[in-house]
Design a protein around this motif. Structure first.
Motif, mmCIF file in Angstrom:
data_model
loop_
_atom_site.group_PDB
_atom_site.id
_atom_site.type_symbol
_atom_site.label_atom_id
_atom_site.label_comp_id
_atom_site.label_asym_id
_atom_site.label_seq_id
_atom_site.Cartn_x
_atom_site.Cartn_y
_atom_site.Cartn_z
ATOM 1 N N LEU A 1 -2.805 4.231 -5.121
ATOM 2 C CA LEU A 1 -1.556 3.977 -6.285
ATOM 3 C C LEU A 1 -1.478 2.456 -6.344
ATOM 4 C CD1 LEU A 1 0.767 5.365 -7.527
ATOM 5 C CD2 LEU A 1 2.193 4.452 -5.445
ATOM 6 N N ARG A 2 -1.515 1.739 -5.480
ATOM 7 C CA ARG A 2 -1.476 -0.031 -5.667
ATOM 8 C C ARG A 2 -2.598 -0.268 -6.372
ATOM 9 N NH1 ARG A 2 2.561 -2.500 -2.511
ATOM 10 N NH2 ARG A 2 1.399 -4.379 -2.260
ATOM 11 N N LYS A 3 -3.867 0.181 -5.995
ATOM 12 C CA LYS A 3 -4.993 -0.452 -6.844
ATOM 13 C C LYS A 3 -4.983 0.025 -8.107
ATOM 14 C CE LYS A 3 -8.277 0.092 -2.744
ATOM 15 N NZ LYS A 3 -9.776 1.055 -2.455
ATOM 16 N N PHE A 4 -4.599 1.486 -8.550
ATOM 17 C CA PHE A 4 -4.246 1.734 -10.092
ATOM 18 C C PHE A 4 -3.496 0.755 -10.511
ATOM 19 C CE2 PHE A 4 -1.840 3.892 -13.028
ATOM 20 C CZ PHE A 4 -2.790 4.395 -13.949
ATOM 21 N N HIS A 5 -2.461 0.270 -10.008
ATOM 22 C CA HIS A 5 -1.203 -0.684 -10.641
ATOM 23 C C HIS A 5 -1.459 -1.880 -10.496
ATOM 24 C CE1 HIS A 5 1.321 2.379 -12.060
ATOM 25 N NE2 HIS A 5 1.267 3.308 -10.977
ATOM 26 N N SER A 6 -2.829 -2.229 -10.019
ATOM 27 C CA SER A 6 -3.146 -3.734 -9.947
ATOM 28 C C SER A 6 -2.218 -4.607 -8.975
ATOM 29 C CB SER A 6 -3.174 -4.432 -11.304
ATOM 30 O OG SER A 6 -4.289 -3.954 -11.955
ATOM 31 N N LEU A 7 -1.656 -3.771 -7.834
ATOM 32 C CA LEU A 7 -0.983 -4.294 -6.816
ATOM 33 C C LEU A 7 -1.605 -4.728 -5.733
ATOM 34 C CD1 LEU A 7 2.039 -1.809 -7.045
ATOM 35 C CD2 LEU A 7 2.168 -4.100 -7.926
ATOM 36 N N PRO A 8 -1.293 -5.867 -4.866
ATOM 37 C CA PRO A 8 -2.115 -6.367 -3.971
ATOM 38 C C PRO A 8 -2.088 -5.267 -2.730
ATOM 39 C CG PRO A 8 -0.411 -7.945 -4.193
ATOM 40 C CD PRO A 8 0.014 -6.800 -5.168
ATOM 41 N N TYR A 9 -3.406 -5.008 -2.350
ATOM 42 C CA TYR A 9 -3.692 -3.744 -1.478
ATOM 43 C C TYR A 9 -4.665 -4.343 -0.165
ATOM 44 C CZ TYR A 9 -8.164 -3.664 -3.824
ATOM 45 O OH TYR A 9 -9.153 -3.876 -4.384
ATOM 46 N N GLU A 10 -5.151 -5.454 -0.392
ATOM 47 C CA GLU A 10 -6.304 -5.908 0.643
ATOM 48 C C GLU A 10 -5.717 -5.937 2.008
ATOM 49 O OE1 GLU A 10 -5.595 -7.613 -2.111
ATOM 50 O OE2 GLU A 10 -7.516 -7.398 -3.534
ATOM 51 N N LYS A 11 -4.757 -6.287 2.339
ATOM 52 C CA LYS A 11 -4.122 -6.268 3.790
ATOM 53 C C LYS A 11 -3.851 -4.832 4.075
ATOM 54 C CE LYS A 11 -2.042 -10.886 3.570
ATOM 55 N NZ LYS A 11 -0.622 -11.766 3.374
ATOM 56 N N LEU A 12 -3.446 -3.950 3.312
ATOM 57 C CA LEU A 12 -3.234 -2.596 3.686
ATOM 58 C C LEU A 12 -4.556 -1.907 3.997
ATOM 59 C CD1 LEU A 12 -0.434 -1.018 4.077
ATOM 60 C CD2 LEU A 12 -0.955 -0.409 1.802
ATOM 61 N N GLU A 13 -5.786 -2.233 3.080
ATOM 62 C CA GLU A 13 -6.770 -1.574 3.113
ATOM 63 C C GLU A 13 -7.411 -1.955 4.504
ATOM 64 O OE1 GLU A 13 -10.084 -0.288 -0.078
ATOM 65 O OE2 GLU A 13 -10.054 -2.327 0.282
ATOM 66 N N GLN A 14 -7.461 -3.235 4.833
ATOM 67 C CA GLN A 14 -7.863 -3.887 6.234
ATOM 68 C C GLN A 14 -7.202 -3.400 7.271
ATOM 69 O OE1 GLN A 14 -10.459 -5.928 6.631
ATOM 70 N NE2 GLN A 14 -10.343 -5.923 8.826
ATOM 71 N N TYR A 15 -5.790 -3.067 7.270
ATOM 72 C CA TYR A 15 -5.042 -2.445 8.459
ATOM 73 C C TYR A 15 -5.680 -1.106 8.585
ATOM 74 C CZ TYR A 15 -1.243 -0.281 10.755
ATOM 75 O OH TYR A 15 -0.534 0.462 11.822
ATOM 76 N N ARG A 16 -5.929 -0.205 7.547
ATOM 77 C CA ARG A 16 -6.488 1.088 7.435
ATOM 78 C C ARG A 16 -7.780 0.955 8.146
ATOM 79 N NH1 ARG A 16 -9.010 5.073 4.435
ATOM 80 N NH2 ARG A 16 -8.254 7.179 4.905
ATOM 81 N N THR A 17 -8.386 0.297 7.898
ATOM 82 C CA THR A 17 -10.047 0.162 8.348
ATOM 83 C C THR A 17 -9.730 -0.124 9.986
ATOM 84 O OG1 THR A 17 -10.919 -0.608 6.227
ATOM 85 C CG2 THR A 17 -12.211 -1.024 8.414
ATOM 86 N N GLU A 18 -9.064 -1.085 10.485
ATOM 87 C CA GLU A 18 -8.992 -1.425 11.766
ATOM 88 C C GLU A 18 -8.375 -0.220 12.563
ATOM 89 O OE1 GLU A 18 -6.519 -4.741 11.632
ATOM 90 O OE2 GLU A 18 -8.261 -6.085 11.018
ATOM 91 N N ASN B 1 -4.131 8.917 13.094
ATOM 92 C CA ASN B 1 -4.588 9.527 12.070
ATOM 93 C C ASN B 1 -3.827 10.131 10.977
ATOM 94 O OD1 ASN B 1 -7.229 10.772 11.083
ATOM 95 N ND2 ASN B 1 -6.228 12.841 11.395
ATOM 96 N N THR B 2 -2.500 10.220 11.309
ATOM 97 C CA THR B 2 -1.539 10.537 10.232
ATOM 98 C C THR B 2 -1.346 9.338 9.533
ATOM 99 O OG1 THR B 2 -0.603 12.436 11.838
ATOM 100 C CG2 THR B 2 1.052 11.559 10.030
ATOM 101 N N ARG B 3 -1.015 8.275 10.215
ATOM 102 C CA ARG B 3 -0.725 6.860 9.759
ATOM 103 C C ARG B 3 -1.832 6.662 8.549
ATOM 104 N NH1 ARG B 3 -1.091 2.720 14.121
ATOM 105 N NH2 ARG B 3 0.021 4.325 15.112
ATOM 106 N N SER B 4 -3.147 6.933 8.931
ATOM 107 C CA SER B 4 -4.059 6.484 7.910
ATOM 108 C C SER B 4 -3.843 7.311 6.979
ATOM 109 C CB SER B 4 -5.680 6.556 8.832
ATOM 110 O OG SER B 4 -6.677 6.472 7.824
ATOM 111 N N ASN B 5 -3.646 8.761 7.004
ATOM 112 C CA ASN B 5 -3.564 9.681 5.885
ATOM 113 C C ASN B 5 -2.496 9.193 4.985
ATOM 114 O OD1 ASN B 5 -5.755 11.230 6.735
ATOM 115 N ND2 ASN B 5 -4.588 12.607 7.791
ATOM 116 N N LYS B 6 -1.464 8.603 5.506
ATOM 117 C CA LYS B 6 -0.393 8.515 4.667
ATOM 118 C C LYS B 6 -0.613 7.235 4.027
ATOM 119 C CE LYS B 6 3.448 10.798 7.304
ATOM 120 N NZ LYS B 6 3.570 11.837 6.204
ATOM 121 N N ILE B 7 -1.250 6.243 4.766
ATOM 122 C CA ILE B 7 -1.596 4.993 3.667
ATOM 123 C C ILE B 7 -2.393 5.120 2.427
ATOM 124 C CG2 ILE B 7 -3.002 2.693 4.271
ATOM 125 C CD1 ILE B 7 -1.687 2.671 6.933
ATOM 126 N N PHE B 8 -3.436 6.124 2.944
ATOM 127 C CA PHE B 8 -4.580 6.155 1.904
ATOM 128 C C PHE B 8 -3.970 6.528 0.236
ATOM 129 C CE2 PHE B 8 -8.029 8.287 -0.629
ATOM 130 C CZ PHE B 8 -9.042 7.098 -0.570
#
Length: 299
Positions: free
Chosen positions: A72-89, A60-67
């Motif tokens: 931030l990465r979405k705002f700066h147009s940095l790759p985020y899809e893998k990180l988002e998928q990891y958080r979903t899992e 849960n702490t891991r998910s909260n820190k990732i969010f």
């Protein structure tokens, strides 16, 4: 190290300069950014970030820190899809972790009657804090408030009482505006109609406009400092989360679903979240049965 920290800071500063957040969200994001700023490169490859977060034990702490890193990465147009998928899992791992923790707590937490007995021994701010945890399921941040002697006129969390109230009108009003789920539930107004509570509050001799948690020179304690103070005041070395679990178990045992609904409203937490995160029993509480007992609207 210094270059990485500076680059991270530039990303964060640009993010906050270009976006507006409610106070509680901004404070939460900044807390995580401050913790992570010299530990990871916010612009790193996603695999490296995932490897770092894998070492955070509590999912849960891991998910909260990732969010916030994701945002931030979405705002700066940095790759985020893998990180988002990891958080979903992580959702299933979080659920299993919560169930395990709830089972552990069930065998260790004190009974509700003992909680009330210990509350009766307290005075001043410790009484006020534990009372509001027990009877209104408030979060720590809700209680870092300004004390007023008349109706509030600002957008802060405010405790209102009349220091010269008549014997039969010793009410205390809590106006809670800045809290975690304010966007969903709006301003909370809680009426505390209890002479003991009123007397404990007046014994603090707070002047109109002074904070409940006051440091030297009359300044208001920071959110972090107030949180630390409250945790030290908790009955039996518990905290607001564990006390909420004790109280919820008591009302489930009593089948008093009206009080559970009140907990949900006062805390600003959905019933589904109460039952999934604070329920010490290993069984699902059926909402259909609760709806028949509660004259409130469910979302």
């Amino acid at each position: 190290m210094a270059e990485k920290k500076m680059a991270n800071k530039q990303l964060v500063d640009a993010y906050f300069q270009s976006n507006s957040f409610k106070q509680s969200t901004e404070a939460e994001y900044k807390k995580h950014f401050k913790f992570l700023i010299d530990k990871i490169d916010f612009n790193a490859e996603e695999e490296k970030l995932i490897n770092y977060f894998e070492n955070v034990k509590n999912p849960n702490t891991r998910s909260n820190k990732i969010f916030p890193i994701l945002q931030l990465r979405k705002f700066h147009s940095l790759p985020y899809e893998k990180l988002e998928q990891y958080r979903t899992e992580l959702k299933n791992e979080i659920r299993i972790h919560r169930l395990k923790k709830l089972k552990e707590d069930k065998g260790k937490l004190m009974p509700y009657t003992e909680l009330l007995n210990e509350l009766d021994k307290l005075h001043g701010i410790p009484f006020i804090v534990n009372y509001m945890w027990i009877f209104h399921a408030l979060r720590n941040a809700d209680l870092n408030a300004i004390v007023k002697h008349n109706e509030p006129t600002d957008d802060d969390n405010v405790i209102v009482y009349d220091p010269n109230a008549e014997k039969d009108n010793k009410q205390v009003l809590f106006y809670i505006r800045n809290y975690k789920t304010a966007d969903t539930y709006g301003e909370k107004k809680i009426v505390v109609d209890n002479n003991r509570f009123y007397n404990e509050l007046t014994s603090l001799n707070r002047k109109d406009g002074e904070p409940l948690f006051m440091v030297k020179y009359g300044e208001r304690a920071t959110a972090g400092s107030a949180n630390t103070y409250m945790n030290k005041m908790a009955i039996g070395g518990l905290n607001e989360t564990k006390i909420t679990k004790i109280v919820l178990k008591h009302w489930i045992d009593c089948k008093n679903f009206g009080m559970i609904g009140k907990m949900s409203q006062d805390r600003g937490t959905g019933l589904a979240t109460l039952y999934s995160s604070y329920n010490l029993y290993d069984k699902e509480i059926k909402h259909d049965a609760i709806k028949k007992d509660l004259n409130i609207r469910f979302k």
